[in-house]
Design a protein around this motif. Structure first.
Motif, PDB file in Angstrom:
ATOM      1  N   GLU A  65       0.833  -1.200   0.000  1.00 11.65           N
ATOM      2  CA  GLU A  65       0.000   0.000   0.000  1.00 11.65           C
ATOM      3  C   GLU A  65       0.874   1.258   0.000  1.00 11.65           C
ATOM      4  N   GLN A  67       3.873   1.466  -1.137  1.00  3.34           N
ATOM      5  CA  GLN A  67       4.471   1.541  -2.478  1.00  3.34           C
ATOM      6  C   GLN A  67       3.492   2.173  -3.469  1.00  3.34           C
ATOM      7  N   GLN A  68       2.216   1.770  -3.364  1.00  2.10           N
ATOM      8  CA  GLN A  68       1.193   2.309  -4.268  1.00  2.10           C
ATOM      9  C   GLN A  68       1.002   3.813  -4.036  1.00  2.10           C
ATOM     10  N   ARG A  69       0.964   4.213  -2.768  1.00  2.00           N
ATOM     11  CA  ARG A  69       0.791   5.638  -2.449  1.00  2.00           C
ATOM     12  C   ARG A  69       1.966   6.467  -2.964  1.00  2.00           C
ATOM     13  N   SER A  71       3.809   5.771  -5.503  1.00  2.00           N
ATOM     14  CA  SER A  71       3.650   5.842  -6.956  1.00  2.00           C
ATOM     15  C   SER A  71       2.594   6.887  -7.333  1.00  2.00           C
ATOM     16  N   GLU A  72       1.469   6.891  -6.604  1.00  2.54           N
ATOM     17  CA  GLU A  72       0.394   7.852  -6.879  1.00  2.54           C
ATOM     18  C   GLU A  72       0.869   9.293  -6.693  1.00  2.54           C
ATOM     19  N   ARG A  73       1.787   9.475  -5.744  1.00  2.00           N
ATOM     20  CA  ARG A  73       2.299  10.825  -5.482  1.00  2.00           C
ATOM     21  C   ARG A  73       3.475  11.194  -6.376  1.00  2.00           C
ATOM     22  N   GLY A  74       3.849  10.267  -7.258  1.00  3.63           N
ATOM     23  CA  GLY A  74       4.940  10.560  -8.180  1.00  3.63           C
ATOM     24  C   GLY A  74       6.307  10.490  -7.540  1.00  3.63           C
TER      25      GLY A  74
END
Length: 204
Positions: A65, A67-69, A71-74
């Motif tokens: 999770e 890691q996903q966040r 990625s979402e934040r660039g």
């Protein structure tokens, strides 16, 4: 901060933070430790770029999770995932999501340092991705179709028994194909084989 390369250790276990931190500092890295993924995410926009050593199993928010966040934040910092024994399917998901490598606890110093070197190469060598994909495709093409089938199964995080069942062959035969493909790819660990597979676009 001096010019030492920085590692962000994100793990809820105090013992892991201490042991990994000590090992990395004695190997010449700067280390910043975080007690949870939530804490790291709160501060990430203000931290210095480095490699993230990220535990998978944490309370509040697990490593995938986090890691996903990121990625979402660039946040493009390379991630090396720490897993407990038997979390290979989780580690495969982490690598598909862009992790550089995964390491099973308890980890050996040489394995950890090798993964971290690969992570820093990713920072300095983003433009080399296309050539790595081409190299990986050449390596995969040298495998037999059955070896490629086994590699696809591994890329899905499947155990040998499941791959054997799906392909209608014995688990022992899967082990032979797995050993052969590791030799042909010139790798010693599953994570190295998966890195080549994912670079070549093999997603199982």
């Amino acid at each position: 901060m001096d010019n030492k390369r920085l590692i962000h250790v994100v793990d809820d276990e105090d013992a892991i933070r201490r042991s990994a931190g000590f090992m990395l500092k004695t190997s010449g890295f700067a280390v910043s430790t975080w007690t949870s993924g939530v804490e790291f995410l709160k501060n990430v926009k203000n931290v210095e770029t480095g490699c993230i050593l990220l535990d998978v199993r944490m309370p509040e928010m697990d490593g995938l999770e986090v890691q996903q966040r990121l990625s979402e934040r660039g946040v493009a910092m390379p991630v090396v995932v720490l897993t407990g024994h038997g979390d290979v399917s989780i580690a495969v998901r982490a690598m598909k999501a862009g992790a550089v490598d995964f390491i099973e606890k308890p980890f050996e110093k040489a394995v950890l340092l090798s993964a971290i070197e690969a992570a820093f190469e990713k920072i300095t060598d983003a433009e080399g991705r296309a050539s790595r994909a081409a190299d990986a495709a050449v390596l995969i093409a040298a495998l037999t179709s059955r070896e490629q089938d086994v590699l696809k199964g591994l890329a899905q995080g499947l155990p040998n028994k499941t791959i054997a069942y799906d392909l209608g062959i014995s688990p022992r035969t899967v082990e032979v194909h797995r050993a052969n493909l590791m030799t042909k790819l010139n790798v010693r660990s599953l994570s190295e084989a998966l890195r080549i597979a994912f670079a070549a676009g093999v997603n199982g």
